[in-house]
Design an enzyme around this catalytic site. Structure first.
Site, PDB file in Angstrom:
ATOM      1  N   HIS A 250     -77.990   3.441  -6.182  1.00 41.16           N
ATOM      2  CA  HIS A 250     -78.710   2.227  -6.946  1.00 41.16           C
ATOM      3  C   HIS A 250     -78.502   1.032  -5.913  1.00 41.16           C
ATOM      4  O   HIS A 250     -77.682   0.777  -5.429  1.00 41.16           O
ATOM      5  CB  HIS A 250     -78.232   1.680  -8.194  1.00 41.16           C
ATOM      6  CG  HIS A 250     -78.688   0.868  -8.732  1.00 41.16           C
ATOM      7  ND1 HIS A 250     -80.021   0.644  -9.235  1.00 41.16           N
ATOM      8  CD2 HIS A 250     -78.320  -0.575  -8.930  1.00 41.16           C
ATOM      9  CE1 HIS A 250     -80.484  -0.539  -9.600  1.00 41.16           C
ATOM     10  NE2 HIS A 250     -79.459  -1.114  -9.608  1.00 41.16           N
TER      11      HIS A 250
ATOM     12  N   HIS B  60     -85.443   2.932  -1.129  1.00 39.17           N
ATOM     13  CA  HIS B  60     -84.709   1.954  -0.574  1.00 39.17           C
ATOM     14  C   HIS B  60     -84.174   2.027   1.116  1.00 39.17           C
ATOM     15  O   HIS B  60     -83.592   1.034   1.555  1.00 39.17           O
ATOM     16  CB  HIS B  60     -83.697   1.375  -1.250  1.00 39.17           C
ATOM     17  CG  HIS B  60     -84.075   0.656  -2.709  1.00 39.17           C
ATOM     18  ND1 HIS B  60     -84.797  -0.173  -2.846  1.00 39.17           N
ATOM     19  CD2 HIS B  60     -83.744   1.396  -3.864  1.00 39.17           C
ATOM     20  CE1 HIS B  60     -84.950  -0.256  -4.261  1.00 39.17           C
ATOM     21  NE2 HIS B  60     -84.425   0.776  -5.048  1.00 39.17           N
TER      22      HIS B  60
ATOM     23  N   LYS C 212     -95.427  -1.728  -8.234  1.00 44.50           N
ATOM     24  CA  LYS C 212     -94.113  -2.327  -8.541  1.00 44.50           C
ATOM     25  C   LYS C 212     -94.064  -3.523  -7.762  1.00 44.50           C
ATOM     26  O   LYS C 212     -94.644  -3.975  -6.494  1.00 44.50           O
ATOM     27  CB  LYS C 212     -93.240  -1.582  -7.644  1.00 44.50           C
ATOM     28  CG  LYS C 212     -91.535  -2.027  -8.096  1.00 44.50           C
ATOM     29  CD  LYS C 212     -90.440  -0.886  -7.223  1.00 44.50           C
ATOM     30  CE  LYS C 212     -89.329  -1.366  -7.555  1.00 44.50           C
ATOM     31  NZ  LYS C 212     -88.240  -0.274  -7.102  1.00 44.50           N
ATOM     32  N   GLU C 213     -93.694  -4.878  -8.489  1.00 45.32           N
ATOM     33  CA  GLU C 213     -94.001  -6.014  -7.933  1.00 45.32           C
ATOM     34  C   GLU C 213     -92.839  -6.359  -6.865  1.00 45.32           C
ATOM     35  O   GLU C 213     -93.583  -6.991  -5.710  1.00 45.32           O
ATOM     36  CB  GLU C 213     -93.190  -7.093  -9.149  1.00 45.32           C
ATOM     37  CG  GLU C 213     -93.927  -7.065 -10.359  1.00 45.32           C
ATOM     38  CD  GLU C 213     -95.334  -7.692 -10.288  1.00 45.32           C
ATOM     39  OE1 GLU C 213     -95.204  -8.888  -9.711  1.00 45.32           O
ATOM     40  OE2 GLU C 213     -96.218  -7.346 -11.120  1.00 45.32           O
ATOM     41  N   VAL C 214     -91.793  -5.693  -6.656  1.00 48.33           N
ATOM     42  CA  VAL C 214     -90.751  -6.086  -5.489  1.00 48.33           C
ATOM     43  C   VAL C 214     -90.058  -4.887  -5.258  1.00 48.33           C
ATOM     44  O   VAL C 214     -89.557  -4.452  -6.101  1.00 48.33           O
ATOM     45  CB  VAL C 214     -90.031  -7.283  -5.800  1.00 48.33           C
ATOM     46  CG1 VAL C 214     -89.104  -7.477  -4.553  1.00 48.33           C
ATOM     47  CG2 VAL C 214     -90.512  -8.763  -6.122  1.00 48.33           C
ATOM     48  N   ASN C 215     -89.939  -4.432  -3.893  1.00 49.33           N
ATOM     49  CA  ASN C 215     -89.079  -3.677  -3.385  1.00 49.33           C
ATOM     50  C   ASN C 215     -88.621  -3.868  -2.140  1.00 49.33           C
ATOM     51  O   ASN C 215     -89.076  -4.449  -1.151  1.00 49.33           O
ATOM     52  CB  ASN C 215     -89.741  -2.174  -3.448  1.00 49.33           C
ATOM     53  CG  ASN C 215     -88.722  -1.077  -3.374  1.00 49.33           C
ATOM     54  OD1 ASN C 215     -88.249  -0.532  -4.223  1.00 49.33           O
ATOM     55  ND2 ASN C 215     -88.968  -0.415  -2.125  1.00 49.33           N
ATOM     56  N   THR C 216     -87.286  -3.678  -2.264  1.00 46.70           N
ATOM     57  CA  THR C 216     -86.404  -4.098  -0.851  1.00 46.70           C
ATOM     58  C   THR C 216     -86.068  -2.641  -0.110  1.00 46.70           C
ATOM     59  O   THR C 216     -85.397  -1.640  -0.634  1.00 46.70           O
ATOM     60  CB  THR C 216     -85.090  -4.575  -1.041  1.00 46.70           C
ATOM     61  OG1 THR C 216     -85.457  -5.787  -2.054  1.00 46.70           O
ATOM     62  CG2 THR C 216     -84.359  -5.102  -0.027  1.00 46.70           C
TER      63      THR C 216
END
Length: 149
Positions: A142, A38, A67-71
């Site tokens: 996290h 992240h 992975k569908e979405v990661n920021t």
């Protein structure tokens, strides 16, 4: 073994159990995983594909599913860490979550095609938002969410 030798051995073991970052090894592992997943100051909307592939970010840590979405937080680790060391506000519904007092630039990488690494293709979108992270002591471990204000 004398009392001084015992004390020295205990202190040596205690020091060995702490990482170079000054936290227990398990927290260090989670912090480093958080950074990999992240935090990257050099990411742009155009580099999501490359960064996701190079960092091998997948749906599950041991799998190959995209992975569908990661920021990604467009900052360095020390800047993000300030959220846990006075630059964030503890969330009332979860004592381990802190919202940053200031906004961060984030890049959200959303899957546009592909199913398995390394064939995942992402579209990047830049935005500015406050971030909510879980802190273990002074260490973010996290990414919970971003909040547009």
């Amino acid at each position: 073994m004398g009392i001084h030798q015992c004390t020295a051995v205990v202190l040596l073991l205690l020091c060995a159990s702490l990482s170079t970052y000054g936290q227990p090894a398990e927290i260090r592992r989670r912090y480093e995983h958080f950074l990999t997943q992240h935090v990257y100051g050099g990411i742009t909307e155009q580099t999501c594909d490359r960064v996701m592939r190079q960092r091998r970010i997948t749906r599950f840590p041991t799998g190959n599913d995209c992975k569908e979405v990661n920021t990604f937080i467009q900052a360095n680790g020390n800047h993000v860490r300030t959220v846990c060391t006075g630059g964030g506000t503890r969330q009332t519904d979860n004592r381990d979550l802190y919202m940053s007092n200031n906004q961060f630039t984030v890049i959200t990488c959303t899957l546009r095609s592909g199913e398995r690494h390394p064939n995942c293709r992402y579209r990047g979108k830049e935005s500015s938002r406050k971030i909510v992270v879980a802190c273990e002591g002074e260490w973010p471990t996290h990414y919970e969410k971003g909040v547009i204000v």
